[in-house]
Design a protein around this motif. Structure first.
Motif, PDB file in Angstrom:
ATOM      1  N   ASP A 138      46.197  47.560  40.574  1.00  0.00           N
ATOM      2  CA  ASP A 138      45.129  45.886  40.721  1.00  0.00           C
ATOM      3  C   ASP A 138      45.555  44.971  39.561  1.00  0.00           C
ATOM      4  N   LYS A 186      46.909  41.766  41.768  1.00  0.00           N
ATOM      5  CA  LYS A 186      46.091  40.532  41.746  1.00  0.00           C
ATOM      6  C   LYS A 186      46.037  40.283  40.699  1.00  0.00           C
ATOM      7  N   LYS A 209      34.041  39.052  36.062  1.00  0.00           N
ATOM      8  CA  LYS A 209      34.572  39.071  37.873  1.00  0.00           C
ATOM      9  C   LYS A 209      35.125  39.627  38.283  1.00  0.00           C
ATOM     10  N   ASP A 210      36.447  39.197  37.351  1.00  0.00           N
ATOM     11  CA  ASP A 210      37.287  39.885  38.068  1.00  0.00           C
ATOM     12  C   ASP A 210      37.841  41.236  37.028  1.00  0.00           C
ATOM     13  N   GLU A 221      35.353  43.474  35.751  1.00  0.00           N
ATOM     14  CA  GLU A 221      34.172  44.836  36.284  1.00  0.00           C
ATOM     15  C   GLU A 221      34.474  44.796  38.032  1.00  0.00           C
ATOM     16  N   SER A 222      35.653  44.308  38.940  1.00  0.00           N
ATOM     17  CA  SER A 222      36.690  44.361  39.598  1.00  0.00           C
ATOM     18  C   SER A 222      37.568  45.821  39.303  1.00  0.00           C
TER      19      SER A 222
END
Length: 231
Positions: free
Chosen positions: A112, A116, A126-127, A129-130
């Motif tokens: 990832d 990403k 946010k990112d 925890e993704s």
């Protein structure tokens, strides 16, 4: 007439809330005795920190350092660790608890990061925890240590110290985290996470707190502290 419910925390006697006036002296005294409020995990980049923190879930920093001291000279980028694959990674981390699931999470996180985030560790919750294996606590550690954000990662040490001393009492880690952030002065918050972890690891230990050697004995609200003065 409603009953007052007293929350008890695991392995921790009931605590009373520390007066607000004692919070700053509490941290000033910890700062006077803990020279380096830093993580004990070994890392030389944000990526190395992220992987070490993922591996540290339900494991000691010592066991993680043993693993990463062998791993990072061989592979210390998302591309290099991803190229190892799960089976190639496992021999390096097999001394760590839950290493099978952690190997799976680390490889997925590396994929990832490459796909990403241009192989860079994100600097926002946010990112972070993704990513696989990254929950709120791991994200808080990375945001604090890598990016200098005043977050509070509540592990078992901080949960215990918060409740026992009365600094921040609560029956779950999120409540304790929120209370710590609200009660600790802003100028002290950046390093507070590490002060509390190190204090909990070496002085305010779970079974036998060393109250006789505690620099914050006077500020602490632990009702049984006098029983541990000889330790």
């Amino acid at each position: 007439m409603s009953k007052t419910v007293k929350h008890k925390t695991a392995d921790t006697p009931p605590s009373r809330l520390m007066p607000k006036r004692n919070v700053r002296p509490f941290f000033e005294k910890l700062a006077a005795t803990i020279e380096e409020p830093v993580t004990e995990l070994h890392f030389d980049s944000n990526f190395e920190l992220l992987i070490a923190v993922i591996l540290s879930a339900q494991a000691t920093d010592v066991s993680v350092n043993i693993a990463t001291d062998q791993l990072y000279p061989v592979a210390n980028t998302p591309e290099a660790i991803y190229a190892l694959g799960e089976e190639g990674l496992k021999p390096y981390i097999q001394n760590i608890g839950l290493y099978n699931s952690k190997a799976k999470n680390v490889i997925k996180t590396c994929r990832d990061l490459i796909d990403k985030f241009d192989s860079q560790v994100p600097d926002n919750r946010k990112d972070l925890e993704s990513l696989a294996g990254v929950g709120r606590k791991t994200a808080n550690v990375v945001l604090n240590t890598a990016f200098g954000q005043p977050t509070m990662a509540v592990d078992t040490h901080i949960f215990r110290v918060g409740n026992r001393t009365g600094l921040a009492t609560g029956k779950n880690v999120l409540f304790v985290e929120q209370k710590l952030v609200a009660r600790i002065p802003e100028d002290l918050l950046l390093d507070a996470h590490h002060y509390l972890i190190l204090h909990g690891r070496y002085t305010c230990q779970a079974r036998t707190p060393k109250c006789g050697a505690c620099p914050v004995y006077e500020e602490c609200m632990f009702k049984d502290k006098a029983k541990f003065l000889e330790l």
